[in-house]
Motif scaffolding. Sequence first.
Motif, PDB file in Angstrom:
ATOM      1  N   MET A   1     -16.869 -31.102-108.920  1.00 48.28           N
ATOM      2  CA  MET A   1     -16.617 -31.831-107.682  1.00 48.28           C
ATOM      3  C   MET A   1     -17.844 -31.717-106.782  1.00 48.28           C
ATOM      4  N   LEU A   2     -18.264 -32.817-106.246  1.00 46.99           N
ATOM      5  CA  LEU A   2     -19.331 -32.819-105.258  1.00 46.99           C
ATOM      6  C   LEU A   2     -18.772 -32.325-103.936  1.00 46.99           C
ATOM      7  N   THR A   3     -19.575 -31.558-103.234  1.00 44.38           N
ATOM      8  CA  THR A   3     -19.142 -31.039-101.943  1.00 44.38           C
ATOM      9  C   THR A   3     -19.590 -32.004-100.855  1.00 44.38           C
ATOM     10  N   PRO A   4     -18.653 -32.453-100.026  1.00 48.51           N
ATOM     11  CA  PRO A   4     -19.017 -33.396 -98.959  1.00 48.51           C
ATOM     12  C   PRO A   4     -19.852 -32.707 -97.887  1.00 48.51           C
ATOM     13  N   SER A   5     -20.667 -33.480 -97.218  1.00 50.19           N
ATOM     14  CA  SER A   5     -21.454 -32.931 -96.114  1.00 50.19           C
ATOM     15  C   SER A   5     -20.506 -32.622 -94.956  1.00 50.19           C
ATOM     16  N   PRO A   6     -20.882 -31.686 -94.111  1.00 53.70           N
ATOM     17  CA  PRO A   6     -20.039 -31.385 -92.949  1.00 53.70           C
ATOM     18  C   PRO A   6     -19.778 -32.623 -92.087  1.00 53.70           C
ATOM     19  N   GLN A   7     -20.792 -33.454 -91.925  1.00 56.93           N
ATOM     20  CA  GLN A   7     -20.630 -34.659 -91.103  1.00 56.93           C
ATOM     21  C   GLN A   7     -19.600 -35.603 -91.726  1.00 56.93           C
ATOM     22  N   ASP A   8     -19.693 -35.829 -93.037  1.00 53.37           N
ATOM     23  CA  ASP A   8     -18.727 -36.706 -93.708  1.00 53.37           C
ATOM     24  C   ASP A   8     -17.317 -36.141 -93.626  1.00 53.37           C
ATOM     25  N   LEU A   9     -17.205 -34.842 -93.758  1.00 50.10           N
ATOM     26  CA  LEU A   9     -15.895 -34.201 -93.676  1.00 50.10           C
ATOM     27  C   LEU A   9     -15.321 -34.329 -92.272  1.00 50.10           C
ATOM     28  N   ARG A  10     -16.149 -34.147 -91.263  1.00 53.76           N
ATOM     29  CA  ARG A  10     -15.675 -34.292 -89.874  1.00 53.76           C
ATOM     30  C   ARG A  10     -15.254 -35.729 -89.576  1.00 53.76           C
ATOM     31  N   VAL A  11     -15.995 -36.683 -90.100  1.00 48.92           N
ATOM     32  CA  VAL A  11     -15.635 -38.099 -89.912  1.00 48.92           C
ATOM     33  C   VAL A  11     -14.282 -38.378 -90.556  1.00 48.92           C
ATOM     34  N   ALA A  12     -14.070 -37.869 -91.761  1.00 52.81           N
ATOM     35  CA  ALA A  12     -12.798 -38.080 -92.462  1.00 52.81           C
ATOM     36  C   ALA A  12     -11.647 -37.414 -91.710  1.00 52.81           C
ATOM     37  N   LEU A  13     -11.873 -36.226 -91.187  1.00 51.21           N
ATOM     38  CA  LEU A  13     -10.833 -35.542 -90.408  1.00 51.21           C
ATOM     39  C   LEU A  13     -10.511 -36.308 -89.129  1.00 51.21           C
ATOM     40  N   ALA A  14     -11.535 -36.809 -88.464  1.00 50.30           N
ATOM     41  CA  ALA A  14     -11.324 -37.579 -87.234  1.00 50.30           C
ATOM     42  C   ALA A  14     -10.585 -38.879 -87.537  1.00 50.30           C
ATOM     43  N   ARG A  15     -10.951 -39.521 -88.633  1.00 40.64           N
ATOM     44  CA  ARG A  15     -10.286 -40.765 -89.024  1.00 40.64           C
ATOM     45  C   ARG A  15      -8.800 -40.502 -89.299  1.00 40.64           C
ATOM     46  N   TYR A  16      -8.508 -39.411 -89.983  1.00 37.83           N
ATOM     47  CA  TYR A  16      -7.115 -39.063 -90.273  1.00 37.83           C
ATOM     48  C   TYR A  16      -6.358 -38.769 -88.975  1.00 37.83           C
ATOM     49  N   ALA A  17      -6.965 -37.995 -88.082  1.00 38.06           N
ATOM     50  CA  ALA A  17      -6.311 -37.663 -86.812  1.00 38.06           C
ATOM     51  C   ALA A  17      -6.048 -38.921 -85.987  1.00 38.06           C
ATOM     52  N   ASP A  18      -7.042 -39.799 -85.884  1.00 38.00           N
ATOM     53  CA  ASP A  18      -6.870 -41.049 -85.144  1.00 38.00           C
ATOM     54  C   ASP A  18      -5.760 -41.910 -85.742  1.00 38.00           C
ATOM     55  N   ALA A  19      -5.723 -41.965 -87.068  1.00 39.67           N
ATOM     56  CA  ALA A  19      -4.688 -42.764 -87.744  1.00 39.67           C
ATOM     57  C   ALA A  19      -3.296 -42.194 -87.471  1.00 39.67           C
ATOM     58  N   ARG A  20      -3.181 -40.878 -87.509  1.00 42.93           N
ATOM     59  CA  ARG A  20      -1.877 -40.249 -87.232  1.00 42.93           C
ATOM     60  C   ARG A  20      -1.435 -40.506 -85.802  1.00 42.93           C
ATOM     61  N   ILE A  21      -2.371 -40.412 -84.874  1.00 43.97           N
ATOM     62  CA  ILE A  21      -2.042 -40.644 -83.462  1.00 43.97           C
ATOM     63  C   ILE A  21      -1.580 -42.088 -83.257  1.00 43.97           C
TER      64      ILE A  21
ATOM     65  N   ARG B   1       2.718 -46.173 -82.187  1.00 48.97           N
ATOM     66  CA  ARG B   1       3.484 -47.381 -82.530  1.00 48.97           C
ATOM     67  C   ARG B   1       3.324 -47.642 -84.021  1.00 48.97           C
ATOM     68  N   SER B   2       4.280 -47.180 -84.759  1.00 50.78           N
ATOM     69  CA  SER B   2       4.221 -47.259 -86.213  1.00 50.78           C
ATOM     70  C   SER B   2       4.481 -48.680 -86.714  1.00 50.78           C
ATOM     71  N   THR B   3       3.574 -49.147 -87.562  1.00 52.25           N
ATOM     72  CA  THR B   3       3.730 -50.439 -88.238  1.00 52.25           C
ATOM     73  C   THR B   3       3.344 -50.214 -89.697  1.00 52.25           C
ATOM     74  N   ASP B   4       3.513 -51.238 -90.496  1.00 50.90           N
ATOM     75  CA  ASP B   4       3.086 -51.141 -91.889  1.00 50.90           C
ATOM     76  C   ASP B   4       1.583 -50.889 -91.981  1.00 50.90           C
ATOM     77  N   VAL B   5       0.847 -51.506 -91.100  1.00 49.50           N
ATOM     78  CA  VAL B   5      -0.615 -51.358 -91.101  1.00 49.50           C
ATOM     79  C   VAL B   5      -1.010 -49.932 -90.724  1.00 49.50           C
ATOM     80  N   THR B   6      -0.424 -49.387 -89.664  1.00 45.50           N
ATOM     81  CA  THR B   6      -0.794 -48.033 -89.249  1.00 45.50           C
ATOM     82  C   THR B   6      -0.388 -47.006 -90.303  1.00 45.50           C
TER      83      THR B   6
END
Length: 87
Positions: A1-21, A26-31
């Motif tokens: 497994m390739l290890t992601p860079s800290p920046q890429d990992l932080r971006v993915a975590l932020a994207r997940y947090a934003d999506a959850r929020i 307002r939950s929809t099929d898209v969200t």
Amino acid sequence: MLTPSPQDLRVALARYADARIEDARRSTDVTSRVVEDAAYTLCVMTGTQAVRQALQVADSMLGMRATLSPGPHRPVGTQQDEGLLTA
């Protein structure tokens, strides 16, 4: 497994947090789909199969990197820091 860079990992975590929020707001099929996509990305990046586990591994990876390689230290007052002070 390739290890992601800290920046890429932080971006993915932020994207997940934003999506959850947004999905909680307002939950929809898209969200819901965006949450699933972000969770899948985190699982792939961390080599896990469950979101909870992916979050734990990501936190561990970021903590380990901070301990092993804190990165370059810039003294306060450098050109890069001054932009932050005036913003």
